[in-house]
Design a protein around this motif. Sequence first.
Motif, PDB file in Angstrom:
ATOM      1  N   GLN A 146      -5.791   6.061  -0.671  1.00 25.34           N
ATOM      2  CA  GLN A 146      -4.629   5.865  -1.538  1.00 25.34           C
ATOM      3  C   GLN A 146      -3.419   5.325  -0.792  1.00 25.34           C
ATOM      4  N   ASP A 147      -3.409   5.419   0.523  1.00 26.15           N
ATOM      5  CA  ASP A 147      -2.247   4.994   1.318  1.00 26.15           C
ATOM      6  C   ASP A 147      -1.776   3.582   0.959  1.00 26.15           C
ATOM      7  N   PRO A 148      -2.639   2.557   1.039  1.00 24.77           N
ATOM      8  CA  PRO A 148      -2.154   1.199   0.706  1.00 24.77           C
ATOM      9  C   PRO A 148      -1.774   1.049  -0.757  1.00 24.77           C
ATOM     10  N   ARG A 149      -2.429   1.802  -1.646  1.00 25.02           N
ATOM     11  CA  ARG A 149      -2.112   1.723  -3.069  1.00 25.02           C
ATOM     12  C   ARG A 149      -0.754   2.363  -3.369  1.00 25.02           C
ATOM     13  N   ARG A 153       1.729   2.462  -1.262  1.00 19.87           N
ATOM     14  CA  ARG A 153       2.735   1.543  -0.725  1.00 19.87           C
ATOM     15  C   ARG A 153       3.027   0.402  -1.705  1.00 19.87           C
ATOM     16  N   ARG A 154       2.032   0.068  -2.545  1.00 21.15           N
ATOM     17  CA  ARG A 154       2.215  -0.977  -3.550  1.00 21.15           C
ATOM     18  C   ARG A 154       2.544  -0.394  -4.923  1.00 21.15           C
ATOM     19  N   GLY A 158       8.000   5.014   0.909  1.00 23.93           N
ATOM     20  CA  GLY A 158       7.694   3.989   1.906  1.00 23.93           C
ATOM     21  C   GLY A 158       8.208   4.376   3.281  1.00 23.93           C
TER      22      GLY A 158
END
Length: 278
Positions: free
Chosen positions: A15-18, A20-21, A114
């Motif tokens: 889930q980390d990159p999701r 961040r977006r 973020g």
Amino acid sequence: MLKYLSAQVTALLAQDPRVRRAGDDAVHQMRVACRRMRSALKAFKTIISGTEELQAELQWLGNDLGEARDLEVIRARYDRQLGSLSPELISGPVRQRLGADLEARERQAYVMIGETLGSERYFALLDALDALLAAPPLTKLARKPAEEVLGAVAAREWARVTTAYDRAQAKETEEERELAMHDVRKAAKRARYTAEALGMGELAALAESVQETLGLYQDGVVAQELLKKEAQAARTAGEDTFTYGVLLGMERATAERAHEKFPRVWERTTAAAAKLLG
């Protein structure tokens, strides 16, 4: 149990990159992974020792994710409610206050997230999780038969739920009882996550029914307080507040239904849990 913790670390990293977006439901899924790991480490403290600092860091991350998630939920809640109303029941810029204004606050919360995910503290937490899985600090109990040890853990966690309920019911005033029922909800959530980690799906479902019924009531109370604040801000700005009253009535009705339903849910789930834990 280590397999369960590993799965939650994987879920968090996925889930980390999701997050961040600002991906759909990503912050919720990441927060749930934090809560599940923290609950498991608390519940299995007699099997894996010395994780108090790691638990505190998971709580820190979960709390930082919390504001954006709460705003996301409440904004979606009001959007559904406004969408269910006839046009003649909507007056004034209520959609702006309960939609765009909350969305702006949500975006700001994501800015803060973020910063959290870019911090040394966050990366230290990920390192600590990797270290735990690589060399878990197991106690002597870990050498005992799994059925014996893990069954005791499940029973202890459910006992926490019933103890919290008994304490709540012993409060002198209705207001004190309602506040204490929040501890019942938290205990039920922890019991649910523990049962999931143990593969005890039926017990997890029972704990979830307690958690969700109390959640309907408590979320309704929180939503009412926010509506009152937004209505006051609208009144101060000279806006029509009729629709806020309609929404307050809907929230109050939802909370009251959950409140009336809970005794039946409690009686059914405690009886079923007693049979399961024997």
